[in-house]
Write a protein that holds these residues in place. Sequence first.
Motif, PDB file in Angstrom:
ATOM      1  N   LYS A   1       6.612   8.434 -13.996  1.00 21.46           N
ATOM      2  CA  LYS A   1       5.458   9.240 -14.420  1.00 21.46           C
ATOM      3  C   LYS A   1       5.915  10.583 -14.982  1.00 21.46           C
ATOM      4  O   LYS A   1       5.461  11.002 -16.048  1.00 21.46           O
TER       5      LYS A   1
ATOM      6  N   LEU B   1       1.501   6.638 -13.298  1.00 22.90           N
ATOM      7  CA  LEU B   1       0.700   7.421 -12.362  1.00 22.90           C
ATOM      8  C   LEU B   1      -0.178   6.491 -11.524  1.00 22.90           C
ATOM      9  O   LEU B   1      -0.283   6.633 -10.302  1.00 22.90           O
TER      10      LEU B   1
ATOM     11  N   SER C   1      -1.808  10.980  -6.250  1.00 20.36           N
ATOM     12  CA  SER C   1      -1.921  10.470  -7.618  1.00 20.36           C
ATOM     13  C   SER C   1      -3.354  10.074  -7.959  1.00 20.36           C
ATOM     14  O   SER C   1      -3.777  10.188  -9.107  1.00 20.36           O
TER      15      SER C   1
ATOM     16  N   TYR D   1       2.766   7.444 -19.118  1.00 19.17           N
ATOM     17  CA  TYR D   1       2.505   8.433 -18.074  1.00 19.17           C
ATOM     18  C   TYR D   1       1.380   7.956 -17.166  1.00 19.17           C
ATOM     19  O   TYR D   1       1.516   7.908 -15.941  1.00 19.17           O
TER      20      TYR D   1
END
Length: 227
Positions: free
Chosen positions: A104, A125, A136, A121
């Motif tokens: 991430k 995540l 998260s 990303y």
Amino acid sequence: MGGIDQNFDKALLYYRMGEEIDDPDALNNLGSMHYQGDALPLDHEKARHYFERAAAAGCAAAMNNLGRMYLDGEGGLKVDIGKGLTLLKRGAEAFDENAALKLKSIYRDGSYGQRKNNFEYVRWLWQAAYNGNAESYAVIGDLLAKGEIIKKQLERVRPLYQRALTGGAGYGAFCLGIDYCSGKCGPQDVDKGLRYLRQAADMGEDGAAEVADGIMRAMLEAAEEDE
């Protein structure tokens, strides 16, 4: 943890027993002890050998540890970003929280020669959340509230903050507090928001107490002006 005092010597004894039967978690833990210099000599090459054995036996945490060593060229390895990322992805997909968090960060920041990639990303995540990283969920809630990287979906924000809090993340309580006080993602309820902020402060979330105090001061000043 679990009322057991930390004892590296006893842990080492049990890990050695696990090593004799090639237990992947024991191998990974021996590698970590060499990597950190805990009860075993600090030796990154020996750590790498243990991580390699553990990763080959399917230990997701070892895949994360070995992947990071390839990224940074540690333990006698040459830097190999491709191998490092492959190992991190294998570890994350096998439910290692730290591997997903590392991926991430890499794709969020564009580190290790990778381009910033919002899709990757957000993907990692989410994986970090699935793998057990409660905070998260709250970060995903922030993204949905802002609508900058992913489509704004305000109705999903509070449930994600709540899921983070249920998982033990003080940041989830902090975000719920701010949101209930502002009414951005649902009905406004300042009293409820302040309770969440105090809960966040009790959980050690930096700044939560100060934010709650600031909101209280603003409310008192507004009440005085109305008199």
